[in-house]
Design an enzyme around this catalytic site. Structure first.
Site, PDB file in Angstrom:
ATOM      1  CG  ASP A  92      -1.857   1.122   1.315  1.00  0.00           C
ATOM      2  OD1 ASP A  92      -2.305   1.551   0.240  1.00  0.00           O
ATOM      3  OD2 ASP A  92      -2.141   1.605   2.415  1.00  0.00           O
TER       4      ASP A  92
ATOM      5  CB  THR B 128      -1.598   6.028  -2.186  1.00  0.00           C
ATOM      6  OG1 THR B 128      -1.543   4.612  -2.092  1.00  0.00           O
ATOM      7  CG2 THR B 128      -2.710   6.534  -1.296  1.00  0.00           C
TER       8      THR B 128
END
Length: 549
Positions: free
Chosen positions: A64, A97
């Site tokens: 992530d 992101t």
């Protein structure tokens, strides 16, 4: 430092560093590119994971983007701006992101080529701004509408957000949990606050054991073993006041002169607590969640009355309980009344992975729900938690905006083609910057191909060709990494909310423009604290033959 008639004048503190012009720009661009390349390999369904070890040896394994950048201890000021992009993207949309950071890095790389050709930074910044605005228009044009009750499409959105995050094993199960949770907490006006979806992590069992509870899970246990473990047809009281005798507001001393006075004092205390418990019983409540403490004597009386009580419940959990059960949070003992109570079919204390938890289930129309995530190890559970958080945010954004786009690099290729056409109509030097922006967007499909072990040039050529052909579905053609070919992403179910793309493009462009416009970096010297007491001693070196300190 400046000089006046041969006399040097120091403006900055000694030890300050100043870099200017091209040196400052290339230093900042290099730092930003380094951050982008650090997360680039994690992009897409075939992206790799990073293992981050902190100073005390705690390990985080994740792919992530925002988690990686938050865990990395980044020092360089320009690199910190890249971390800000990821944080903004995470706060706004919850996903994309890595894409945002990678696009920003590539925009700066393309800008560097233009700087080498002596194009002024403000010209590049102006071109990038025009391109970013145009890109927003094009994205809105190619977006597809979605209805909040289109469960199948919402599941596909959740699946795309989770892909490549270690959740593949139980993708079906988890997407179902996520979509169900979001549709349950959605308000009538279409807004979704994912705060009302509580995610509890428990190590033990397998991913398949994860479940959704249509109500709340409170990570607490009953206050007294004599209380019932399970209460059917629960009437729930939420109390934000302590169930104990009141202490005086001001400091007071009570002087007691004989033992029977002491006994009367103690009896009165007990009677006061008994009175509070009687009020709770009289309201008809059979379950009590208290935000503050419950006295030992009160616990005994509550247990005798057959009331299941939990104390020191977090404020956030109290608010969720109020939403799930329809109860009001009561702040004063005197305000306890039957109409303040909430309802639930069952309140039960269960053991999950060796820990007691209170389950409030079978609520009529729960506007707050809980998801329990299970997994073999702590790292697996943590990564699942991040994947579910991303999916929850993505689905809620899609429900709010009611628009989505195809994934797999399809929108980036379409943007790139349309921006190149647009650049030709702009003319002037800004045209070069718009073309650079268009080329930079292709970094997404290129990276997807590289991370899947495919040839990026072959894949880009194939994608461009399928978009240039035209036709109804040309704009949905993206990179099918599993079949190593360009394919219709809409058919394949690879879809993302529109806001993921618009936010990524705008924040990447803003950060790139900001970094480009810096031509002077003035860094203060690192202050080293003097040794204790050293400031009083002055320079004693060489005083009366004393050795220098």
């Amino acid at each position: 430092m400046s000089s006046l008639g041969g006399q040097p004048i120091l403006i900055l503190k000694e030890g300050s560093q100043r870099t200017r012009g091209r040196d400052a720009q290339s230093g900042n661009i290099a730092a930003a590119k380094a951050v982008a390349s650090a997360v680039r390999t994690t992009l897409g369904p075939k992206g790799m994971d990073k293992m981050l070890v902190d100073t005390i040896g705690d390990v985080v394994i994740t792919n992530d983007g925002v988690t990686i950048l938050k865990e990395m201890d980044i020092e360089h000021p320009a690199a910190k701006m890249m971390v800000e992009i990821a944080k903004t993207q995470d706060d706004e949309v919850g996903d994309g992101t890595t894409s945002a950071v990678v696009i920003a890095g590539e925009l700066l790389k393309r800008a560097e080529d233009l700087l080498d050709q002596d194009v002024h930074p403000t010209v590049i910044a102006h071109g990038y701004r025009i391109a970013a605005d145009k890109a927003q228009d094009i994205l809105n044009e190619i977006a597809i509408d979605i209805k909040p009750d289109d469960i199948e499409m919402l599941k596909k959105l959740a699946e795309t957000a989770m892909t490549g995050k270690g959740a593949e094993a139980a993708k079906e199960k988890l997407t179902e949990l996520v979509v169900k949770a979001v549709t349950m907490v959605a308000d009538a006006d279409g807004t979704v606050d994912t705060e009302y979806v509580k995610v509890e992590k428990r190590v033990g069992g397998s991913i398949e054991d994860s479940e959704i509870v249509e109500g709340m899970i409170i990570d607490k246990e009953r206050v007294h073993p004599a209380m019932p473990r399970i209460v059917k047809d629960a009437k729930i009281l939420l109390l934000n006041a302590a169930v104990e005798f009141k202490k005086t507001e001001v400091d007071a001393e009570i002087s007691i002169t004989s033992p029977d006075q002491l006994q009367m004092f103690l009896d009165e205390e007990e009677r006061m607590i008994r009175g509070i418990v009687d009020k709770i019983v009289a309201s008809g409540a059979n379950v009590l969640f208290c935000q503050k403490g419950i006295d030992d004597i009160a616990q005994h009386y509550l247990a005798k009355a057959g009331i299941l009580a939990v104390r020191r419940v977090k404020k956030s959990d109290m608010e969720k309980l109020a939403r799930a059960t329809g109860a009001a949070i009561v702040s004063s003992i005197d305000a306890i009344a039957p109409e303040e109570l909430g309802k639930a079919g069952t309140v039960e204390e269960k053991k999950v992975s060796g820990e007691e938890m209170i389950f409030v289930t079978e609520c009529e129309n729960p506007k707050a729900v809980s998801i329990i995530i299970r997994g073999g190890t702590e790292h697996v559970v943590d990564e699942l938690d991040r994947a579910i958080e991303d999916a929850l945010r993505v689905v809620s954004v899609a429900v709010e905006d009611k628009k989505f786009v195809a994934g797999g690099g399809a929108p980036e290729i379409e943007l790139s083609l349309r921006l190149r056409e647009y650049a030709a109509t702009v003319g002037g030097r800004a045209q070069l910057a718009i073309e650079a922006f268009a080329n930079a967007l292709e970094i997404i499909p290129r990276t997807l191909a590289e991370n899947a072990g495919l040839d990026p040039i072959d894949m880009l050529v194939a994608l461009r060709a399928s978009h240039e052909k035209g036709g109804a579905n040309a704009k949905y053609m993206g990179l099918d990494v599993f079949n190593a070919a360009s394919g219709d992403m809409l058919k394949a179910g690879v879809v993302e909310p529109l806001r993921v793309k618009t936010q990524a493009v705008s924040s990447a462009a803003e950060a790139a423009i900001m970094i480009l416009r810096i031509d002077d970096v003035i860094a203060a010297s690192k202050s080293s604290a003097p040794a204790p007491g050293a400031e009083d001693m002055g320079d004693m070196g060489g005083m009366g033959g004393m050795p220098p300190m």
